[in-house]
Motif scaffolding. Structure first.
Motif, PDB file in Angstrom:
ATOM      1  N   UNK A  72       0.828  -1.215   0.000  1.00 20.29           N
ATOM      2  CA  UNK A  72       0.000   0.000   0.000  1.00 20.29           C
ATOM      3  C   UNK A  72       0.863   1.266   0.000  1.00 20.29           C
ATOM      4  N   UNK A  73       1.982   1.234   0.697  1.00 23.82           N
ATOM      5  CA  UNK A  73       2.883   2.387   0.665  1.00 23.82           C
ATOM      6  C   UNK A  73       3.465   2.570  -0.727  1.00 23.82           C
ATOM      7  N   UNK A  74       3.800   1.474  -1.383  1.00 23.22           N
ATOM      8  CA  UNK A  74       4.315   1.555  -2.764  1.00 23.22           C
ATOM      9  C   UNK A  74       3.254   2.143  -3.685  1.00 23.22           C
ATOM     10  N   UNK A  75       1.987   1.752  -3.475  1.00 22.87           N
ATOM     11  CA  UNK A  75       0.905   2.296  -4.295  1.00 22.87           C
ATOM     12  C   UNK A  75       0.729   3.786  -4.041  1.00 22.87           C
ATOM     13  N   UNK A  76       0.825   4.200  -2.789  1.00 18.76           N
ATOM     14  CA  UNK A  76       0.635   5.622  -2.461  1.00 18.76           C
ATOM     15  C   UNK A  76       1.754   6.500  -2.990  1.00 18.76           C
ATOM     16  N   UNK A  77       2.968   5.982  -3.062  1.00 17.03           N
ATOM     17  CA  UNK A  77       4.075   6.778  -3.556  1.00 17.03           C
ATOM     18  C   UNK A  77       4.194   6.777  -5.073  1.00 17.03           C
TER      19      UNK A  77
END
Length: 100
Positions: A94-99
């Motif tokens: 999810x962090x990869x998606x947000x960045x």
């Protein structure tokens, strides 16, 4: 103006008109390509990341059901460790998606 002069003028006009229409067509093609390519560059990679993350969520769900089904504390702890590890992977996804 003679008939030959009119024909030359008409031929020159048609050539200029054809070149103008060709240029406009090329411009429109590039504009449509840029609009259509937006999804390839910006949306599709995000969907791929979410698909990978969703697979991790399914793995967590399976591990939770296995945790509920076993009776021994050592097996429960093993499944709890798997759930924790997969949860961390899910957060990273999810962090990869947000960045992105």
């Amino acid at each position: 103006m003679t008939i030959a002069g009119r024909h030359y003028f008409l031929i020159a006009f048609v050539i200029i008109l054809a070149a103008t229409l060709s240029g406009f067509g090329i411009y429109q093609t590039r504009t449509v390509f840029a609009s259509a390519n937006y999804s390839n560059e910006n949306i599709i990679p995000g969907l791929q990341i979410l698909a990978d993350t969703q697979a991790g969520l399914a793995a967590i769900s399976g591990a939770m059901w296995s945790h509920l089904a076993v009776a021994t504390p050592s097996q429960k702890q093993a499944f709890a460790d798997q759930i924790h590890e997969r949860r961390l992977q899910l957060i990273v996804g999810f962090q990869k998606y947000n960045t992105q």
